[in-house]
Design a protein around this motif. Structure first.
Motif, PDB file in Angstrom:
ATOM      1  N   ASP A 155      56.027  68.191  61.917  1.00 18.76           N
ATOM      2  CA  ASP A 155      57.460  67.326  61.954  1.00 18.76           C
ATOM      3  C   ASP A 155      57.740  66.593  63.071  1.00 18.76           C
ATOM      4  N   ILE A 193      52.883  56.482  61.164  1.00 18.30           N
ATOM      5  CA  ILE A 193      53.873  57.517  60.484  1.00 18.30           C
ATOM      6  C   ILE A 193      54.153  57.089  58.935  1.00 18.30           C
ATOM      7  N   ASN A 214      50.801  58.076  56.128  1.00 18.91           N
ATOM      8  CA  ASN A 214      50.253  59.418  55.627  1.00 18.91           C
ATOM      9  C   ASN A 214      51.560  60.541  55.629  1.00 18.91           C
ATOM     10  N   GLY A 215      52.581  60.106  56.668  1.00 12.33           N
ATOM     11  CA  GLY A 215      53.803  61.022  56.544  1.00 12.33           C
ATOM     12  C   GLY A 215      54.603  60.708  55.389  1.00 12.33           C
ATOM     13  N   LEU A 216      55.192  61.679  54.747  1.00 14.57           N
ATOM     14  CA  LEU A 216      55.940  61.521  53.803  1.00 14.57           C
ATOM     15  C   LEU A 216      57.507  62.058  54.085  1.00 14.57           C
ATOM     16  N   VAL A 217      58.210  61.324  53.542  1.00 11.83           N
ATOM     17  CA  VAL A 217      59.642  61.601  53.913  1.00 11.83           C
ATOM     18  C   VAL A 217      60.216  62.349  52.595  1.00 11.83           C
ATOM     19  N   TYR A 245      63.519  52.488  58.920  1.00 14.65           N
ATOM     20  CA  TYR A 245      63.747  53.917  59.353  1.00 14.65           C
ATOM     21  C   TYR A 245      62.562  54.441  59.873  1.00 14.65           C
ATOM     22  N   LEU A 246      61.502  54.125  59.134  1.00 14.14           N
ATOM     23  CA  LEU A 246      60.091  54.697  59.627  1.00 14.14           C
ATOM     24  C   LEU A 246      59.578  54.062  60.867  1.00 14.14           C
TER      25      LEU A 246
END
Lengths: 281, 81
Positions: free
Chosen positions: A132, A185, A188-191, A200-201
């Motif tokens: 996180d 981010i 690969n990162g998922l919201v 935002y990302l």
């Protein structure tokens, strides 16, 4: 042939002690009374009762039987070891196949470490695959703002959000074989459950970049270049830095592991003690 | 919540749909307020500490995930008292 009671079976008969033998009982050796069975002063008692006196060994045998481990000697250390392993778990509880570090437990620990008089330095050991963003940044900010000396070691891996956590210490080490993955981010990162926009990302990413550049020698341009480099990762854009490369980029201070890290922490503790001393006029 | 990890997301969040929130209750062991989950036979698993004393968070017995035998603890208390 010696006399034998009729009901006794032939064979070798052991003298049985009055209590059952137990590995948890150690005999007491009194130097004044060597444990001889035939003390002539004791009339009529062939067995010396002292032989079965004993004291329990404490938890040692239990630990050996239950866990297969031997008890460690109790040493009061002036440094505290904080390990950040697996996924850094944030606002969402991850499924149980993940090894996680819970930030809500680490943060009060850092408060306690800052406050405890007997703790003079903190050694942070990282082997994390990220997690996180906000939980990672929270731990990093807490470590960075500690007044006590902190040293981090990246062992195995300190990926993604592990990068700012590693940089947050006063001095950082990376094992020769350890790796750090730097990637954006947004790919690969998922919201989860958040209406996301590119901006935002991008803002989230800026927080990471700002922290890393503020707490290490890497420049924002270099860090972004590493983050968006193509052709290095199979499924993503970004870079994997291994050991020495992380030091060359200025992300980590030195290649090394346990020995060097503890020596450095001791040195920092000495320096901070000297700094606190009021110079004599 | 944003996960920032190089691990495949399918691996990380696999089984998240089947996860049920743990049925927690609040208890106080040795002066430490905590949320626990029953695991049967008089034992509980620590979910998280609620205490505001930061020192409690350094106690190895009360780490999240640790199993505490509260039946045995109550026995010890009866014996000593």
């Amino acid at each position: 042939m010696p006399d034998r009671k009729k009901d006794e079976k032939p064979g070798i008969h052991m003298q049985s002690p009055e209590i059952d033998p137990d590995p948890a009982i150690v005999p007491e050796h009194n130097p004044d009374y060597p444990a001889e069975p035939g003390n002539p002063d004791d009339e009529g008692s062939p067995r010396n009762p002292r032989r079965v006196q004993g004291r329990p060994k404490g938890g040692g045998i239990e630990a050996l039987k239950e866990l297969g481990s031997t008890p460690l000697p109790e040493i009061k250390s002036n440094i505290h070891c904080l390990s950040i392993v697996g996924q850094i778990e944030g606002h969402l509880v991850l499924p149980p196949q993940n090894k996680t570090t819970k930030y809500e437990h680490i943060i009060p620990q850092l408060v306690a470490l800052e406050q405890a008089n007997e703790i003079e330095g903190v050694l942070m050991i990282l082997n994390t695959v990220g997690g996180d963003v906000e939980a990672g940044l929270a731990i990093a900010e807490m470590v960075a703002s500690m007044s006590k000396p902190t040293v981090s070691i990246v062992l195995g891996g300190g990926h993604s959000i592990g990068v700012p956590v590693a940089c947050s210490a006063d001095y950082s080490f990376i094992a020769e074989t350890a790796s750090m993955t730097i990637h954006p981010i947004r790919l690969n990162g998922l919201v989860i459950g958040v209406p996301q926009t590119y901006e935002y990302l991008d803002k989230m990413q800026d927080r990471v970049v700002r922290f890393v550049t503020g707490h290490s020698k890497v420049t924002a341009e270099d860090f972004r270049e590493l983050m968006f480099r193509t052709g290095e990762l199979a499924r993503d854009i970004g870079t994997v830095l291994i050991g020495k490369e992380a030091v060359e980029k200025g992300l980590i201070d030195e290649v090394g592991a346990l020995g060097q890290a503890v020596a450095k922490l001791k040195q920092l503790i000495e320096e901070s003690k000297r700094g606190k001393e009021v110079p004599l006029q | 919540m944003i996960l920032y990890t190089p691990m495949q997301l399918e691996l990380v969040i696999d089984g998240i749909e089947e996860m049920r929130p743990p049925s927690c209750r609040e208890i106080c062991i040795g002066g430490v307020q905590m949320l626990v989950e029953d695991v049967g036979s008089g034992s509980v698993r620590v979910v998280k500490l609620l205490s505001t004393d930061p020192g409690h968070y350094l106690l190895p017995d009360y780490k999240p995930g640790n199993i505490i035998d509260i039946y045995r603890l109550s026995q010890v208390k009866c014996d000593s008292g």
